[in-house]
Scaffold this motif. Sequence first.
Motif, PDB file in Angstrom:
ATOM      1  N   UNK B 188       0.794  -1.306   0.347  1.00  0.00           N
ATOM      2  CA  UNK B 188      -0.202   0.132   0.095  1.00  0.00           C
ATOM      3  C   UNK B 188       0.945   1.342   0.134  1.00  0.00           C
ATOM      4  N   UNK B 189       0.262   2.419  -0.643  1.00  0.00           N
ATOM      5  CA  UNK B 189       1.032   3.622  -0.779  1.00  0.00           C
ATOM      6  C   UNK B 189       0.732   4.621   0.425  1.00  0.00           C
ATOM      7  N   UNK B 190       1.893   5.283   0.743  1.00  0.00           N
ATOM      8  CA  UNK B 190       1.744   6.204   1.656  1.00  0.00           C
ATOM      9  C   UNK B 190       2.012   7.557   1.092  1.00  0.00           C
ATOM     10  N   UNK B 191       1.080   8.459   1.584  1.00  0.00           N
ATOM     11  CA  UNK B 191       1.444   9.811   1.105  1.00  0.00           C
ATOM     12  C   UNK B 191       2.322  10.426   1.673  1.00  0.00           C
ATOM     13  N   UNK B 192       3.727  10.929   1.200  1.00  0.00           N
ATOM     14  CA  UNK B 192       4.653  11.710   1.805  1.00  0.00           C
ATOM     15  C   UNK B 192       4.367  13.205   1.354  1.00  0.00           C
ATOM     16  N   UNK B 193       3.835  14.000   2.136  1.00  0.00           N
ATOM     17  CA  UNK B 193       3.383  15.203   1.904  1.00  0.00           C
ATOM     18  C   UNK B 193       4.416  16.277   1.634  1.00  0.00           C
ATOM     19  N   UNK B 194       4.367  17.124   0.602  1.00  0.00           N
ATOM     20  CA  UNK B 194       5.183  18.136   0.539  1.00  0.00           C
ATOM     21  C   UNK B 194       5.131  19.274   1.868  1.00  0.00           C
ATOM     22  N   UNK B 195       6.053  19.872   2.126  1.00  0.00           N
ATOM     23  CA  UNK B 195       5.817  20.982   3.329  1.00  0.00           C
ATOM     24  C   UNK B 195       5.374  22.155   3.121  1.00  0.00           C
ATOM     25  N   UNK B 196       5.133  22.690   1.755  1.00  0.00           N
ATOM     26  CA  UNK B 196       4.638  24.150   1.393  1.00  0.00           C
ATOM     27  C   UNK B 196       3.918  23.971   0.105  1.00  0.00           C
ATOM     28  N   UNK B 197       2.611  24.086   0.180  1.00  0.00           N
ATOM     29  CA  UNK B 197       1.743  24.122  -1.109  1.00  0.00           C
ATOM     30  C   UNK B 197       1.737  25.474  -1.619  1.00  0.00           C
ATOM     31  N   UNK B 198       2.067  26.407  -0.827  1.00  0.00           N
ATOM     32  CA  UNK B 198       2.215  27.798  -1.281  1.00  0.00           C
ATOM     33  C   UNK B 198       3.308  27.804  -2.258  1.00  0.00           C
ATOM     34  N   UNK B 199       4.545  27.302  -1.826  1.00  0.00           N
ATOM     35  CA  UNK B 199       5.618  27.221  -2.631  1.00  0.00           C
ATOM     36  C   UNK B 199       5.150  26.781  -3.890  1.00  0.00           C
ATOM     37  N   UNK B 200       4.753  25.664  -3.926  1.00  0.00           N
ATOM     38  CA  UNK B 200       4.468  24.491  -5.082  1.00  0.00           C
ATOM     39  C   UNK B 200       3.332  25.533  -5.916  1.00  0.00           C
ATOM     40  N   UNK B 201       2.399  26.042  -5.617  1.00  0.00           N
ATOM     41  CA  UNK B 201       1.649  26.975  -6.322  1.00  0.00           C
ATOM     42  C   UNK B 201       2.320  27.952  -6.964  1.00  0.00           C
ATOM     43  N   UNK B 202       3.190  28.836  -6.273  1.00  0.00           N
ATOM     44  CA  UNK B 202       3.799  30.008  -6.721  1.00  0.00           C
ATOM     45  C   UNK B 202       4.967  29.489  -8.004  1.00  0.00           C
ATOM     46  N   UNK B 203       5.299  28.225  -7.444  1.00  0.00           N
ATOM     47  CA  UNK B 203       6.189  27.611  -8.823  1.00  0.00           C
ATOM     48  C   UNK B 203       5.463  27.370  -9.779  1.00  0.00           C
TER      49      UNK B 203
END
Lengths: 350, 416
Positions: B188-203
Amino acid sequence: MQKKKLVEANGEGLNESKNSRCTVGGRVLKFLMNEHQSLVSWKNNYLFKYFSDNRSLNLFHDQVMKKAFQLSINQIGPPPCSFSWFVMGSSGRSEQGIFSDQDHGLVFEDNGEKNMLYFRHLGKELTDELYRLGYSYCEGKVMSSNILWCRSYKEWEEQINGWIEQGSWESIRNATIFFDSRNLVGNDEFIEDLKRQFLNKIVSNPKVLERFFENIRHVRNSVGLFGQIFVETKGIHQGEIDLKSMAYLPYVNAIRYLAIKEGVYETSTILRMNALSKMTRYEKDIPIYQRYFKKLLAYRLSLINERTSCQSMNYINVKNIEREKRKEIKEILHHGKRLHRFIETIAKGL
Amino acid sequence: MEMVMNTVWVMLGAILVILMQGGFILLESGSTRMKNAGHIAGKTIVTFGIGSLVFWAVGYAFIFGEHANFFVGLSHFFYSGYQIDGTDLSSSVFFLFQLAFATIALTIAFGGFAERAKFSTYVIFSILFSVIVYPVVAHWIWGGGWLAEHGKQDFAGSTVVHLTGAMAALAATILLKPRIGKYNKDGSVNAIYGHNQVFTALGVLILWVGWFGFNAGSTLSVADGFFGFVALNTNLAAGAGAFAALLISWLVLGKSDIGMILNGALAGLVAITASCAFVSAWAAVIIGFIAGILVFYSMRFFDNRKIDDPIYALSVHGTAGVWGTLSTGFFATKELATVGSPGLFYGGGFHQLGVQLTGVVVSGLYAFIVSFVILYVMKKLMNGLRVTEEEEIIGLDLSEHGTYGYPELIAKEKIS
């Protein structure tokens, strides 16, 4: 009876309330406090007499801990069943410096909840008593006060099996820590039996050995391309070498791995090396590494005069070392690296 | 005058594409854990530097040099800025523009390495990818190679840049194996969440804007303002991709997944990269929309096959890159197909689709096989591509560089 408050980490004793009533309980407590304080004085008076010799220093630490155990028993009553209080880490390997933190655990006969409650209480008491005697708490919580390290024999069997089967970095790390255990007080058959089962499990599943090797693969770079020793570049240890992670642990970890692989029961790195040296496969190489490791232990002890805490024991300032000594340290560091390369060829079956 | 205008326009394009590296820094570090943030940002900068030097030394020569053999051209090594005949703009600016593309492919490839590769792996692969992998595919399609002769349509690099990078990322994810904790013993797969979705969106936003340089800049000319049309298509596809990813995540998951929306926008951009100059605006919307749906299923597909791709480079750049390249085989119009033939929906039959399919298969296979071989040899010679477990758990900021990307406190494990 009023609660007594601990005040100092170095074991300077307890603050007794001035209003404490002279009950029987109060007298008992007073007696125990005196016991504790005399133990502190005894330890502080004699400790520095032993630091020229690693073996006697560690025997002394054992004595202190045994007395601490007795003190705790006096406080909470005798154990209700057979048990073993065992030490791990540098204490388990008989490689403690003058200052040391705690690494210990408890295993007891499985006789229901009453036993469990007693030994959990004892575990907590032991941990606090050692702290009062100047043995700092273990950052990784490898202490009898942690239920992970305070279990019945049956639970220990299950836990060790689980660690090995699970095979995660953390569970293998725990199994590795346990492998350095040495009975200090109580029935030493418990630890021996658990280690036997541990090693049998490895023999029946050699692939697990890979996980043990992976667990110790990380070795900090110690000497640069131009022969310079890497020092801490920031913080309170700026300009100093982290002897523990750069020099000491590479030897300890590598030799422990070989001990697990070859089924060596000894806990001290030197004794493990002795046992390994008797094997044809290692008779040429291990004595060389043993020579450097002995130098390292001696060197660590020679630094004691300048050290004031468990943490500072692990660091030396490069500027304070004469040229000849520096060369020797480089050799020690270099051979630590080489030893890891050596066990890598062993681990990969090359 | 026109040459000056072209030069200024392409220089602006080059700047926008180089700024996309900043988008990737934010996207990649935001999508991963805090303990690796500095490492990810730093390796992006250093690999851009290394990629630039390699491109100057050999990359440009291999791609745009005199066509010498099946694989590469062989002139203009160590290009020193002289004017090359046959171009309507400054050759130096053209060189910079192409350099920016080559380094984007490299950064895409490194998405598959995230959170577990040694820093030295990045350094060495930067050199080898920039010499052996990217230039060959780019030469085949953009440098007058055999696919160019067949009329392969790839206006700004769905195949050349995105698919090539993604195939290298695929080779890396296979050889590096998943990050610790990504998969459980039962698969089964675990989600390893990124630490900053704002960075991702800005990127993503920076990449979106950068894509105007990427696609519209690829006109290499200001003539007739055609670059405006290319920019329009680019923007429409990105919007459609984001919207499609929103819809599909809502429908399937019951929630509007932010990460999915962001990847949908990127997938739309990647897909339109090949076709932006060859298709109508309505087709751009469809191409972007389909890319947004595809990326959703592609991400799940790779996740379930134990291919741990932290930044989803395989889906965003690979799957969308394949779709974008094939899309011109359907949608290329008669008027706009200045390279190759019109697509299936415009009376061109299956010819162009066949060319596009050949280009995708051969280029993708080449990039994957060669990257795999390079990384496999590196793995053997470098004692592994991956940091030790302990280093991975500590985080690459501390273990690889000895500093914090953030002033966070990491508990010290000890064994003493």
